[in-house]
Design a protein around this motif. Structure first.
Motif, mmCIF file in Angstrom:
data_model
loop_
_atom_site.group_PDB
_atom_site.id
_atom_site.type_symbol
_atom_site.label_atom_id
_atom_site.label_comp_id
_atom_site.label_asym_id
_atom_site.label_seq_id
_atom_site.Cartn_x
_atom_site.Cartn_y
_atom_site.Cartn_z
ATOM 1 N N THR A 187 3.298 -9.125 0.879
ATOM 2 C CA THR A 187 1.818 -8.990 1.624
ATOM 3 C C THR A 187 1.339 -7.956 1.628
ATOM 4 O O THR A 187 -0.250 -8.202 1.860
ATOM 5 C CB THR A 187 1.666 -10.538 2.656
ATOM 6 O OG1 THR A 187 1.773 -9.888 3.616
ATOM 7 C CG2 THR A 187 2.474 -11.688 1.910
ATOM 8 N N LEU A 188 1.428 -7.138 2.079
ATOM 9 C CA LEU A 188 1.315 -6.040 2.810
ATOM 10 C C LEU A 188 0.534 -5.085 2.098
ATOM 11 O O LEU A 188 0.623 -4.605 0.695
ATOM 12 C CB LEU A 188 2.299 -4.459 3.142
ATOM 13 C CG LEU A 188 2.912 -5.062 4.686
ATOM 14 C CD1 LEU A 188 4.173 -4.050 5.561
ATOM 15 C CD2 LEU A 188 1.642 -5.480 5.867
ATOM 16 N N PRO A 189 -0.808 -4.668 1.956
ATOM 17 C CA PRO A 189 -1.340 -3.293 0.608
ATOM 18 C C PRO A 189 -1.160 -2.912 1.092
ATOM 19 O O PRO A 189 0.213 -1.937 1.810
ATOM 20 C CB PRO A 189 -3.150 -3.720 2.260
ATOM 21 C CG PRO A 189 -2.435 -3.739 3.342
ATOM 22 C CD PRO A 189 -1.438 -4.628 3.380
ATOM 23 N N ALA A 190 -1.081 -1.466 -0.118
ATOM 24 C CA ALA A 190 -0.637 -0.164 0.172
ATOM 25 C C ALA A 190 -0.934 0.630 0.884
ATOM 26 O O ALA A 190 -0.092 1.379 1.271
ATOM 27 C CB ALA A 190 -1.217 0.806 -0.905
ATOM 28 N N GLU A 191 -2.670 0.695 1.422
ATOM 29 C CA GLU A 191 -2.053 1.147 2.943
ATOM 30 C C GLU A 191 -1.964 0.331 4.370
ATOM 31 O O GLU A 191 -2.624 -0.254 4.818
ATOM 32 C CB GLU A 191 -3.931 1.308 2.868
ATOM 33 C CG GLU A 191 -4.401 2.586 3.442
ATOM 34 C CD GLU A 191 -5.571 3.105 3.777
ATOM 35 O OE1 GLU A 191 -6.018 4.245 4.217
ATOM 36 O OE2 GLU A 191 -6.856 2.167 3.310
ATOM 37 N N ARG A 192 -0.876 0.766 4.637
ATOM 38 C CA ARG A 192 -0.195 -0.107 5.653
ATOM 39 C C ARG A 192 0.107 0.850 7.135
ATOM 40 O O ARG A 192 0.684 2.455 6.592
ATOM 41 C CB ARG A 192 0.460 -0.849 5.822
ATOM 42 C CG ARG A 192 1.747 -0.529 4.788
ATOM 43 C CD ARG A 192 1.622 -0.696 3.448
ATOM 44 N NE ARG A 192 2.858 -0.248 3.001
ATOM 45 C CZ ARG A 192 4.446 -1.105 2.323
ATOM 46 N NH1 ARG A 192 4.178 -1.904 2.174
ATOM 47 N NH2 ARG A 192 5.261 -0.345 1.772
ATOM 48 N N PRO A 193 0.487 0.691 8.006
ATOM 49 C CA PRO A 193 0.718 1.602 9.223
ATOM 50 C C PRO A 193 2.289 1.740 8.944
ATOM 51 O O PRO A 193 2.892 0.600 8.266
ATOM 52 C CB PRO A 193 0.650 0.756 10.262
ATOM 53 C CG PRO A 193 0.342 -0.524 9.709
ATOM 54 C CD PRO A 193 0.151 -0.448 8.627
#
Length: 378
Positions: A187-193
């Motif tokens: 579920t994480l977007p491409a831009e993530r920490p």
């Protein structure tokens, strides 16, 4: 030991649970308010928004004087409540109303290990991910990072307790990599920490284990452990750090999304422990009368480590000190060999391969959940 304190420098934005979730009863509302209250003291602390006296901070934390211990206490009071909320929200499955309420929380965290985390004049970049498992993961990451900071702080005064705290931190990160983040990844977007990924938690677990073994070696040195065993223990640390580097590259290719300072720290630690291992191995071989091999090992070790000199000044000074010790040892061995032993200097395939021993493991993290019934207006 080299220090790298960035992992604990996470920042977050305000979250008010009772404004997002519609409680069906007063007990649920009070629980949501308590969650917000417990989180706010964490927000104020890590965002450095709260300017209270040391005496008040000590009283609020039950007499604890160390800021790291105070922060750990705050997290330990928040986590069981958060675990309970996550449990009840998960029970409702993919409910659209719950998903909407969760998005209204606007859960935002910064990164301390991302490539854009350093030298950002505009302040930290915040990542919003509308998932309670993201909140749980980042809070646990912060908890593990502060455990590590506390372990580093007490190395000079209590080596045994320091090693224990490093192992506890390793257990928190291992739990994150195995139990929390795997379900979040799809579920994480491409831009993530990077902190919100399984691979980074694996890396941090390996670093904490390496640091636990490094402080255990200090105790072994005090007890007069043989040089041969110390060589294997130091190389065991280098092997764990090598595993961490491999994980980063396998997950990130050229590691462009990871802080170069973080990468340098891991590589520098690995190089330093390799040097210590080779220094002790040379000492062991010299004691056994194999001076020519000892000289070859030290000669190669110094050539290799000088190629890996870190850019960070505080790390560079520690490096120079260890390099000087190894260089002095090499000079003494060469003089002794010239006047006494006159042995052939070993090189290449004539040199023994290093061997590592790993003597530490992670202490399992067992999450606590305050079992309180929560009811929502759905």
């Amino acid at each position: 030991m080299l220090h790298f304190r960035e992992p604990a420098k996470l920042k977050t934005k305000r979250v008010i649970f009772e404004d997002a979730y519609a409680a069906r009863d007063s007990a649920t509302l009070e629980n949501l308010k308590e969650l917000s209250s417990k989180r706010k003291v964490i927000e104020d602390s890590i965002n450095q928004n709260c300017y209270i006296t040391e005496a008040i901070a000590r009283e609020m934390s039950g007499g604890l004087t160390c800021p790291f211990q105070q922060d750990l206490r705050k997290l330990e009071q928040y986590l069981p409540l958060l675990e309970n909320l996550v449990y009840h929200v998960d029970l409702l499955g993919s409910n659209h109303q719950i998903a909407w309420w969760t998005s209204e929380l606007k859960i935002r965290w910064s990164s301390a290990l991302g490539a854009s985390s350093f030298f950002n004049l505009m302040g930290p970049k915040f990542y919003q991910i509308d998932n309670l498992h993201f909140e749980l993961g980042m809070v646990l990451f912060l908890y593990g990072a502060i455990l590590r900071e506390r372990a580093l702080e007490i190395v000079p005064s209590d080596i045994v307790q320091s090693a224990t705290l490093f192992r506890e931190a390793a257990g928190v990160f291992l739990y994150l990599s195995q139990e929390v983040f795997p379900s979040l990844q799809p579920t994480l977007p491409a831009e993530r920490p990077p902190e919100a990924t399984s691979y980074m938690s694996t890396v941090m677990s390996l670093i904490c284990l390496a640091e636990a073994q490094a402080v255990s070696i200090k105790k072994a040195e005090e007890k007069g452990t043989t040089a041969g065993l110390l060589a294997k223990l130091h190389y065991g640390v280098a092997e764990m750090l090598g595993e961490a580097i491999d994980v980063l590259y396998s997950a990130n290719g050229q590691c462009k999304d990871i802080s170069s300072c973080f990468m340098e720290f891991i590589c520098s630690c690995k190089a330093l422990h390799e040097l210590s291992s080779q220094k002790y191995l040379a000492e062991s071989l010299k004691d056994a009368g194999q001076v020519g091999i000892a000289i070859g090992i030290l000669h190669d070790a110094l050539i290799n480590v000088k190629k890996k000199m870190p850019g960070e000044e505080s790390h560079k000074s520690i490096f120079r000190k260890e390099v000087d010790v190894a260089a002095d040892m090499l000079t003494k061995c060469e003089r002794e060999n010239e006047f006494v032993w006159q042995q052939k200097i070993a090189s290449g395939d004539e040199l023994p391969l290093p061997q590592g021993n790993k003597i530490v493991n992670a202490m399992p993290y067992r999450p606590k959940r305050w079992e309180r019934e929560l009811a929502f207006k759905i």
